[in-house]
Design a protein around this motif. Sequence first.
Motif, PDB file in Angstrom:
ATOM      1  N   LEU A   1     -30.076  32.226  29.028  1.00  0.00           N
ATOM      2  CA  LEU A   1     -31.132  32.913  28.326  1.00  0.00           C
ATOM      3  C   LEU A   1     -32.289  31.964  28.094  1.00  0.00           C
ATOM      4  O   LEU A   1     -32.154  30.757  28.235  1.00  0.00           O
ATOM      5  CB  LEU A   1     -30.593  33.435  26.989  1.00  0.00           C
ATOM      6  N   PRO A   2     -33.469  32.486  27.713  1.00  0.00           N
ATOM      7  CA  PRO A   2     -34.620  31.616  27.465  1.00  0.00           C
ATOM      8  C   PRO A   2     -34.357  30.605  26.368  1.00  0.00           C
ATOM      9  O   PRO A   2     -33.476  30.760  25.543  1.00  0.00           O
ATOM     10  CB  PRO A   2     -35.713  32.615  27.050  1.00  0.00           C
ATOM     11  N   ARG A   3     -35.180  29.574  26.342  1.00  0.00           N
ATOM     12  CA  ARG A   3     -35.017  28.490  25.390  1.00  0.00           C
ATOM     13  C   ARG A   3     -35.215  28.971  23.965  1.00  0.00           C
ATOM     14  O   ARG A   3     -35.866  29.960  23.711  1.00  0.00           O
ATOM     15  CB  ARG A   3     -36.026  27.373  25.675  1.00  0.00           C
ATOM     16  N   LEU A   4     -34.672  28.220  23.051  1.00  0.00           N
ATOM     17  CA  LEU A   4     -34.715  28.567  21.657  1.00  0.00           C
ATOM     18  C   LEU A   4     -35.665  27.663  20.906  1.00  0.00           C
ATOM     19  O   LEU A   4     -35.567  26.456  20.984  1.00  0.00           O
ATOM     20  CB  LEU A   4     -33.308  28.438  21.054  1.00  0.00           C
ATOM     21  N   THR A   5     -36.596  28.259  20.157  1.00  0.00           N
ATOM     22  CA  THR A   5     -37.495  27.473  19.335  1.00  0.00           C
ATOM     23  C   THR A   5     -36.913  27.320  17.942  1.00  0.00           C
ATOM     24  O   THR A   5     -35.940  27.981  17.591  1.00  0.00           O
ATOM     25  CB  THR A   5     -38.880  28.141  19.250  1.00  0.00           C
ATOM     26  N   ARG A   6     -37.527  26.442  17.142  1.00  0.00           N
ATOM     27  CA  ARG A   6     -36.975  26.089  15.828  1.00  0.00           C
ATOM     28  C   ARG A   6     -36.932  27.289  14.893  1.00  0.00           C
ATOM     29  O   ARG A   6     -35.987  27.505  14.167  1.00  0.00           O
ATOM     30  CB  ARG A   6     -37.815  24.974  15.223  1.00  0.00           C
ATOM     31  N   ARG A   7     -37.960  28.087  14.842  1.00  0.00           N
ATOM     32  CA  ARG A   7     -38.029  29.277  14.007  1.00  0.00           C
ATOM     33  C   ARG A   7     -38.844  30.332  14.749  1.00  0.00           C
ATOM     34  O   ARG A   7     -39.632  30.034  15.640  1.00  0.00           O
ATOM     35  CB  ARG A   7     -38.713  28.976  12.667  1.00  0.00           C
TER      36      ARG A   7
ATOM     37  N   LYS B   1     -27.913  32.005  14.473  1.00  0.00           N
ATOM     38  CA  LYS B   1     -27.146  30.832  14.048  1.00  0.00           C
ATOM     39  C   LYS B   1     -27.798  29.541  14.546  1.00  0.00           C
ATOM     40  O   LYS B   1     -27.916  28.563  13.790  1.00  0.00           O
ATOM     41  CB  LYS B   1     -25.725  30.926  14.588  1.00  0.00           C
ATOM     42  N   LEU B   2     -28.203  29.520  15.805  1.00  0.00           N
ATOM     43  CA  LEU B   2     -28.791  28.293  16.352  1.00  0.00           C
ATOM     44  C   LEU B   2     -30.144  27.998  15.720  1.00  0.00           C
ATOM     45  O   LEU B   2     -30.476  26.847  15.419  1.00  0.00           O
ATOM     46  CB  LEU B   2     -28.921  28.401  17.870  1.00  0.00           C
TER      47      LEU B   2
ATOM     48  N   LEU C   1     -32.463  23.598  22.712  1.00  0.00           N
ATOM     49  CA  LEU C   1     -31.205  24.279  22.978  1.00  0.00           C
ATOM     50  C   LEU C   1     -31.414  25.531  23.822  1.00  0.00           C
ATOM     51  O   LEU C   1     -32.399  26.247  23.650  1.00  0.00           O
ATOM     52  CB  LEU C   1     -30.531  24.689  21.660  1.00  0.00           C
ATOM     53  N   THR C   2     -30.473  25.774  24.716  1.00  0.00           N
ATOM     54  CA  THR C   2     -30.414  27.027  25.464  1.00  0.00           C
ATOM     55  C   THR C   2     -28.975  27.529  25.400  1.00  0.00           C
ATOM     56  O   THR C   2     -28.063  26.775  25.055  1.00  0.00           O
ATOM     57  CB  THR C   2     -30.806  26.851  26.942  1.00  0.00           C
ATOM     58  N   PHE C   3     -28.778  28.812  25.704  1.00  0.00           N
ATOM     59  CA  PHE C   3     -27.413  29.306  25.773  1.00  0.00           C
ATOM     60  C   PHE C   3     -27.322  30.427  26.786  1.00  0.00           C
ATOM     61  O   PHE C   3     -28.300  31.073  27.133  1.00  0.00           O
ATOM     62  CB  PHE C   3     -26.894  29.763  24.400  1.00  0.00           C
ATOM     63  N   GLY C   4     -26.109  30.633  27.274  1.00  0.00           N
ATOM     64  CA  GLY C   4     -25.837  31.703  28.206  1.00  0.00           C
ATOM     65  C   GLY C   4     -24.467  32.271  27.918  1.00  0.00           C
ATOM     66  O   GLY C   4     -23.766  31.822  27.013  1.00  0.00           O
ATOM     67  N   VAL C   5     -24.079  33.284  28.673  1.00  0.00           N
ATOM     68  CA  VAL C   5     -22.762  33.895  28.477  1.00  0.00           C
ATOM     69  C   VAL C   5     -22.016  33.932  29.795  1.00  0.00           C
ATOM     70  O   VAL C   5     -22.599  34.120  30.861  1.00  0.00           O
ATOM     71  CB  VAL C   5     -22.881  35.314  27.892  1.00  0.00           C
TER      72      VAL C   5
ATOM     73  N   ILE D   1     -24.245  20.654  25.802  1.00  0.00           N
ATOM     74  CA  ILE D   1     -25.454  20.018  25.282  1.00  0.00           C
ATOM     75  C   ILE D   1     -25.387  18.524  25.557  1.00  0.00           C
ATOM     76  O   ILE D   1     -24.377  17.875  25.308  1.00  0.00           O
ATOM     77  CB  ILE D   1     -25.597  20.266  23.770  1.00  0.00           C
ATOM     78  N   GLU D   2     -26.473  17.974  26.079  1.00  0.00           N
ATOM     79  CA  GLU D   2     -26.534  16.541  26.378  1.00  0.00           C
ATOM     80  C   GLU D   2     -27.084  15.778  25.179  1.00  0.00           C
ATOM     81  O   GLU D   2     -28.163  16.098  24.675  1.00  0.00           O
ATOM     82  CB  GLU D   2     -27.428  16.288  27.594  1.00  0.00           C
ATOM     83  N   VAL D   3     -26.340  14.797  24.726  1.00  0.00           N
ATOM     84  CA  VAL D   3     -26.814  13.927  23.648  1.00  0.00           C
ATOM     85  C   VAL D   3     -27.679  12.831  24.258  1.00  0.00           C
ATOM     86  O   VAL D   3     -27.241  12.100  25.146  1.00  0.00           O
ATOM     87  CB  VAL D   3     -25.646  13.314  22.867  1.00  0.00           C
ATOM     88  N   LEU D   4     -28.903  12.728  23.790  1.00  0.00           N
ATOM     89  CA  LEU D   4     -29.850  11.769  24.350  1.00  0.00           C
ATOM     90  C   LEU D   4     -29.502  10.341  23.923  1.00  0.00           C
ATOM     91  O   LEU D   4     -28.869  10.133  22.887  1.00  0.00           O
ATOM     92  CB  LEU D   4     -31.261  12.128  23.899  1.00  0.00           C
TER      93      LEU D   4
END
Length: 224
Positions: free
Chosen positions: A4-10, A52-53, A65-69, A106-109
Amino acid sequence: MSLLPRLTRRSLPILAATLIFSLAAPAAIAQTPSPTWSQEDGLRIVKEVQRKLAGLTTYSVFDWLTFGVHGKTVVLKGYASRPILKSDAANALKGIPGIESVDNQIEVLPNSPNDDRIRAAVYNRIYSQPSLAKYNANQGSLARALGPGGPSVALMAGGITNDPPMGFHAIHIIVKNGNVTLYGVVNNESDKAIAGMQANSAPGAFSVDNDLIVQGAASKPAAK
């Protein structure tokens, strides 16, 4: 699996993030080869995952963050400037009815003082630019974002990653080994270009990839 598209903070009216989600979610579920959720359940779960995210207090301007199913599994992707965000994101999704498992990719930088300096420099270059101030809840530079109390103990001890500016930021700044990528949603192509130029002017940045989405562009059919 469809991401799905990327997630913004709010989600604020100034941006198209919420609109993009609402348009893309049905398509992402419909494209799953063997859907195991009904469309109604799928939409409910997608909205709950988004909520939640977006509500994570450890999700900052320096994360993405991004997510998919995939079946009944939610797949998390993106970048975390702090390890705690990776675990917080997965934990936030536990207990959502219908989700059987979370695949946390998720990759930790890297923990890098040099990357921290670049984050601060890019932040100041972008959010002190008058035409881009509207994308920042703090409406200004890093010094303003830190508030009247100035730098915290965490910031002075470990850099900006340990104490990032809080509040909504439409333009997210990902730094990995000196390389910068911009994610988020802006109102027009001009703002996207200005953000890219400002990031490129930050001292220490080896390269800049401008992956900002222009509001409305994601929902338009691609030209043939």
